[in-house]
Design a protein around this motif. Sequence first.
Motif, PDB file in Angstrom:
ATOM      1  N   ARG A 176       0.950  -1.144   0.116  1.00 60.93           N
ATOM      2  CA  ARG A 176       0.021  -0.031  -0.436  1.00 60.93           C
ATOM      3  C   ARG A 176       0.362   1.319  -0.171  1.00 60.93           C
ATOM      4  NH1 ARG A 176      -2.011  -0.583   4.502  1.00 60.93           N
ATOM      5  NH2 ARG A 176      -4.005  -1.581   3.885  1.00 60.93           N
ATOM      6  N   ASP A 177       1.615   0.911   1.399  1.00 60.54           N
ATOM      7  CA  ASP A 177       2.852   2.330   0.978  1.00 60.54           C
ATOM      8  C   ASP A 177       4.495   2.682   0.724  1.00 60.54           C
ATOM      9  OD1 ASP A 177       4.165   4.250   1.752  1.00 60.54           O
ATOM     10  OD2 ASP A 177       3.692   4.708   4.466  1.00 60.54           O
ATOM     11  N   LEU A 178       4.522   2.300  -0.521  1.00 57.79           N
ATOM     12  CA  LEU A 178       5.642   2.269  -1.267  1.00 57.79           C
ATOM     13  C   LEU A 178       6.682   2.260  -0.571  1.00 57.79           C
ATOM     14  CD1 LEU A 178       5.383   2.903  -4.694  1.00 57.79           C
ATOM     15  CD2 LEU A 178       4.505   0.758  -3.426  1.00 57.79           C
ATOM     16  N   ASP A 179       7.078   3.527   0.736  1.00 47.66           N
ATOM     17  CA  ASP A 179       8.177   3.938   1.522  1.00 47.66           C
ATOM     18  C   ASP A 179       8.106   2.999   2.529  1.00 47.66           C
ATOM     19  OD1 ASP A 179       8.830   5.418  -0.278  1.00 47.66           O
ATOM     20  OD2 ASP A 179       6.901   7.303   0.774  1.00 47.66           O
ATOM     21  N   ALA A 180       6.848   1.965   2.652  1.00 48.09           N
ATOM     22  CA  ALA A 180       7.060   1.315   4.010  1.00 48.09           C
ATOM     23  C   ALA A 180       8.619   0.535   3.901  1.00 48.09           C
ATOM     24  CB  ALA A 180       5.985   0.618   4.886  1.00 48.09           C
ATOM     25  N   ALA A 181       9.203   0.597   5.506  1.00 44.17           N
ATOM     26  CA  ALA A 181      10.355  -0.059   5.741  1.00 44.17           C
ATOM     27  C   ALA A 181       9.679  -1.955   5.149  1.00 44.17           C
ATOM     28  CB  ALA A 181      10.702   0.047   6.757  1.00 44.17           C
ATOM     29  N   ALA A 182      11.069  -2.479   5.126  1.00 40.07           N
ATOM     30  CA  ALA A 182      10.961  -3.760   4.393  1.00 40.07           C
ATOM     31  C   ALA A 182      10.766  -5.138   5.803  1.00 40.07           C
ATOM     32  CB  ALA A 182      11.967  -4.168   3.491  1.00 40.07           C
ATOM     33  N   PRO A 183      10.087  -5.878   5.527  1.00 35.86           N
ATOM     34  CA  PRO A 183      10.127  -6.615   7.143  1.00 35.86           C
ATOM     35  C   PRO A 183      11.298  -7.351   7.454  1.00 35.86           C
ATOM     36  CG  PRO A 183       8.963  -7.386   5.677  1.00 35.86           C
ATOM     37  CD  PRO A 183       8.738  -5.865   4.929  1.00 35.86           C
ATOM     38  N   ASP A 184      11.729  -8.014   8.753  1.00 33.27           N
ATOM     39  CA  ASP A 184      13.171  -8.355   7.731  1.00 33.27           C
ATOM     40  C   ASP A 184      12.415  -9.901   6.951  1.00 33.27           C
ATOM     41  OD1 ASP A 184      14.338  -7.510   9.640  1.00 33.27           O
ATOM     42  OD2 ASP A 184      14.217  -8.006  11.880  1.00 33.27           O
ATOM     43  N   THR A 185      13.616 -10.269   6.360  1.00 35.77           N
ATOM     44  CA  THR A 185      13.254 -11.679   5.338  1.00 35.77           C
ATOM     45  C   THR A 185      13.371 -12.474   6.525  1.00 35.77           C
ATOM     46  OG1 THR A 185      14.129 -10.601   3.643  1.00 35.77           O
ATOM     47  CG2 THR A 185      13.886 -12.842   3.627  1.00 35.77           C
ATOM     48  N   VAL A 186      12.327 -13.711   6.158  1.00 41.76           N
ATOM     49  CA  VAL A 186      12.068 -14.957   6.648  1.00 41.76           C
ATOM     50  C   VAL A 186      11.324 -15.828   5.710  1.00 41.76           C
ATOM     51  CG1 VAL A 186      11.294 -16.860   8.299  1.00 41.76           C
ATOM     52  CG2 VAL A 186      11.357 -14.054   9.191  1.00 41.76           C
ATOM     53  N   LEU A 187      12.549 -16.494   5.767  1.00 42.64           N
ATOM     54  CA  LEU A 187      11.420 -17.836   4.466  1.00 42.64           C
ATOM     55  C   LEU A 187      11.535 -18.982   5.098  1.00 42.64           C
ATOM     56  CD1 LEU A 187      14.768 -16.738   1.838  1.00 42.64           C
ATOM     57  CD2 LEU A 187      12.183 -16.459   2.286  1.00 42.64           C
ATOM     58  N   PRO A 188      10.611 -19.732   5.269  1.00 43.51           N
ATOM     59  CA  PRO A 188      10.359 -20.694   5.596  1.00 43.51           C
ATOM     60  C   PRO A 188      11.127 -22.019   5.125  1.00 43.51           C
ATOM     61  CG  PRO A 188       8.274 -20.044   4.549  1.00 43.51           C
ATOM     62  CD  PRO A 188       9.395 -18.983   4.514  1.00 43.51           C
ATOM     63  N   GLU A 189      11.111 -23.037   5.876  1.00 44.73           N
ATOM     64  CA  GLU A 189      12.056 -24.536   5.212  1.00 44.73           C
ATOM     65  C   GLU A 189      10.562 -25.257   5.167  1.00 44.73           C
ATOM     66  OE1 GLU A 189      14.243 -26.568   8.100  1.00 44.73           O
ATOM     67  OE2 GLU A 189      15.919 -24.502   8.013  1.00 44.73           O
ATOM     68  N   LEU A 190      10.956 -25.917   3.988  1.00 42.22           N
ATOM     69  CA  LEU A 190       8.547 -26.527   3.085  1.00 42.22           C
ATOM     70  C   LEU A 190      10.020 -27.962   3.176  1.00 42.22           C
ATOM     71  CD1 LEU A 190       7.226 -23.666   1.374  1.00 42.22           C
ATOM     72  CD2 LEU A 190       6.589 -24.583   3.920  1.00 42.22           C
ATOM     73  N   SER A 191       9.114 -28.868   3.301  1.00 45.84           N
ATOM     74  CA  SER A 191       9.242 -29.971   2.757  1.00 45.84           C
ATOM     75  C   SER A 191       9.470 -30.765   0.836  1.00 45.84           C
ATOM     76  CB  SER A 191       9.228 -31.233   3.183  1.00 45.84           C
ATOM     77  OG  SER A 191       8.950 -31.347   4.867  1.00 45.84           O
ATOM     78  N   SER A 192       9.736 -30.669  -0.157  1.00 43.78           N
ATOM     79  CA  SER A 192       9.649 -30.971  -0.877  1.00 43.78           C
ATOM     80  C   SER A 192       8.588 -32.357  -1.360  1.00 43.78           C
ATOM     81  CB  SER A 192      11.020 -31.060  -2.033  1.00 43.78           C
ATOM     82  OG  SER A 192      11.826 -32.214  -1.781  1.00 43.78           O
ATOM     83  N   VAL A 193       8.792 -32.740  -0.342  1.00 46.52           N
ATOM     84  CA  VAL A 193       8.295 -34.141  -0.462  1.00 46.52           C
ATOM     85  C   VAL A 193       7.312 -34.596   0.116  1.00 46.52           C
ATOM     86  CG1 VAL A 193       8.080 -36.425  -1.978  1.00 46.52           C
ATOM     87  CG2 VAL A 193       9.113 -34.608  -3.108  1.00 46.52           C
ATOM     88  N   ILE A 194       6.280 -35.035   0.197  1.00 43.73           N
ATOM     89  CA  ILE A 194       5.368 -36.138   1.239  1.00 43.73           C
ATOM     90  C   ILE A 194       6.085 -37.423   1.328  1.00 43.73           C
ATOM     91  CG2 ILE A 194       3.799 -36.359   3.110  1.00 43.73           C
ATOM     92  CD1 ILE A 194       2.279 -33.854   1.272  1.00 43.73           C
ATOM     93  N   ASP A 195       6.857 -37.849   2.187  1.00 41.02           N
ATOM     94  CA  ASP A 195       7.122 -39.290   2.804  1.00 41.02           C
ATOM     95  C   ASP A 195       5.509 -39.969   2.515  1.00 41.02           C
ATOM     96  OD1 ASP A 195       6.665 -42.324   3.598  1.00 41.02           O
ATOM     97  OD2 ASP A 195      10.054 -41.123   3.607  1.00 41.02           O
ATOM     98  N   ALA A 196       5.606 -41.405   1.539  1.00 42.54           N
ATOM     99  CA  ALA A 196       3.816 -41.798   1.714  1.00 42.54           C
ATOM    100  C   ALA A 196       3.340 -42.180   2.997  1.00 42.54           C
ATOM    101  CB  ALA A 196       4.653 -43.234   0.581  1.00 42.54           C
ATOM    102  N   ALA A 197       4.703 -43.014   3.986  1.00 44.48           N
ATOM    103  CA  ALA A 197       4.437 -43.583   5.136  1.00 44.48           C
ATOM    104  C   ALA A 197       3.524 -42.187   5.594  1.00 44.48           C
ATOM    105  CB  ALA A 197       5.637 -44.163   5.434  1.00 44.48           C
ATOM    106  N   ASP A 198       3.743 -41.035   5.103  1.00 42.95           N
ATOM    107  CA  ASP A 198       3.352 -39.921   6.141  1.00 42.95           C
ATOM    108  C   ASP A 198       1.729 -39.426   5.359  1.00 42.95           C
ATOM    109  OD1 ASP A 198       5.260 -39.650   7.818  1.00 42.95           O
ATOM    110  OD2 ASP A 198       6.510 -38.105   6.562  1.00 42.95           O
ATOM    111  N   LEU A 199       1.555 -40.122   4.686  1.00 42.75           N
ATOM    112  CA  LEU A 199      -0.176 -39.567   3.935  1.00 42.75           C
ATOM    113  C   LEU A 199      -1.570 -39.849   4.782  1.00 42.75           C
ATOM    114  CD1 LEU A 199       0.747 -40.687  -0.332  1.00 42.75           C
ATOM    115  CD2 LEU A 199       0.287 -38.746   1.391  1.00 42.75           C
ATOM    116  N   THR A 200      -2.613 -40.331   5.178  1.00 40.64           N
ATOM    117  CA  THR A 200      -3.077 -39.632   5.953  1.00 40.64           C
ATOM    118  C   THR A 200      -4.631 -40.915   4.838  1.00 40.64           C
ATOM    119  OG1 THR A 200      -3.224 -38.782   7.014  1.00 40.64           O
ATOM    120  CG2 THR A 200      -5.017 -39.727   7.202  1.00 40.64           C
ATOM    121  N   ILE A 201      -4.935 -42.328   5.096  1.00 39.59           N
ATOM    122  CA  ILE A 201      -5.976 -42.903   4.651  1.00 39.59           C
ATOM    123  C   ILE A 201      -7.023 -42.658   4.944  1.00 39.59           C
ATOM    124  CG2 ILE A 201      -6.363 -45.021   3.083  1.00 39.59           C
ATOM    125  CD1 ILE A 201      -3.536 -44.067   2.441  1.00 39.59           C
TER     126      ILE A 201
END
Length: 344
Positions: free
Chosen positions: A150-175
């Motif tokens: 909204r405000d281009l002059d607003a200060a940038a927040p601290d960068t936080v990059l979440p760690e995300l798994s690339s693949v769900i293990d088949a054993a962790d699937l809910t049947i």
Amino acid sequence: MVKTNAGRFFEDYTVGETIHHAVPRTVSGGERALYHALYPARHALYSSDEFARASGLPASPLDDLAAFHVVFGKTVPDVSLNALANLGYAEGHFLKPVYAGDTLRTTSEVIGLKQNSNGKSGVVWVHSKGFNQRDEVVIDYKRWVMVRKRDLDAAAPDTVLPELSSVIDAADLTIPEGLDFSGYDYALAGEPHRAADYEVGEKINHVDGVTIEEAEHMIATRLWQNTAKVHFDTSARPDGTRLIYGGHVISMARALSFNGLANAQMIAGINAGAHANPCLSGDTIRAWSEVLDIAETSANGVSAVRLRLVATKGDSAEMTLRGEDGKYRPDVLLDLDYWALMPS
């Protein structure tokens, strides 16, 4: 006193905050009928109560992606109303089937922020959960979206990059409880192919195509109560077009995949997803899939098949995802990596 809400902008988010999204929704057979009217959806488990009961379920659930769209739609006014683009998904777990009469609500936790180098927008990562009326989590996923400032002059927040798994293990699937494909009726399902008939690395051209119509897209997006401006307001994009909701492309491609994957009945998890290029009205969606893995599950006669579903605009016969430069080809709309449950 201003009573209207212009939505959140990038500088309005804080890592760690939890957003309780408004307006719970009770689903019915109406959502199922409209879903099947909007997409060429034909998977037997979602079309027939009797087929679902023969597979160990109490009735035919709402299509997994229809439930996902309802849960997703709740988040839009708080997460992506002022979005430039919905960028991707990860760690999507489908934990319980959703049935007619269930009431769904959604919460999201902000798990990451990164301002873009142009200073005009930033990427917001959220972890969203959809609950039913018993406070059971039915869908749990993470996504990231590019949001205007909204405000281009607003200060940038601290960068936080979440760690995300690339693949769900088949054993962790809910049947789903009770699911049993030992007495599976292949004739009623539409194809004879079981998990054992597929090979890792195999590619399947789903052949058929559907041209996206603007009116149908807007009906679908309203159905999911998705209020993102870029889907409705032509002044929200510099080129004056309406951006087709990415979930509309996912559902269309999944429905097209019936031709070749009719027995990939239930979605159990989304490993990763990217909307590689924008989809606009008039584009013709085609799809192809690649088999990435096959795993056994604890359920009787049920296997988990990991699939890459690719939606393209125009011809899908080449079945190539990226160009020589390693980037997505310009005709690729969707790259979705997911687990489906299929008879063994």
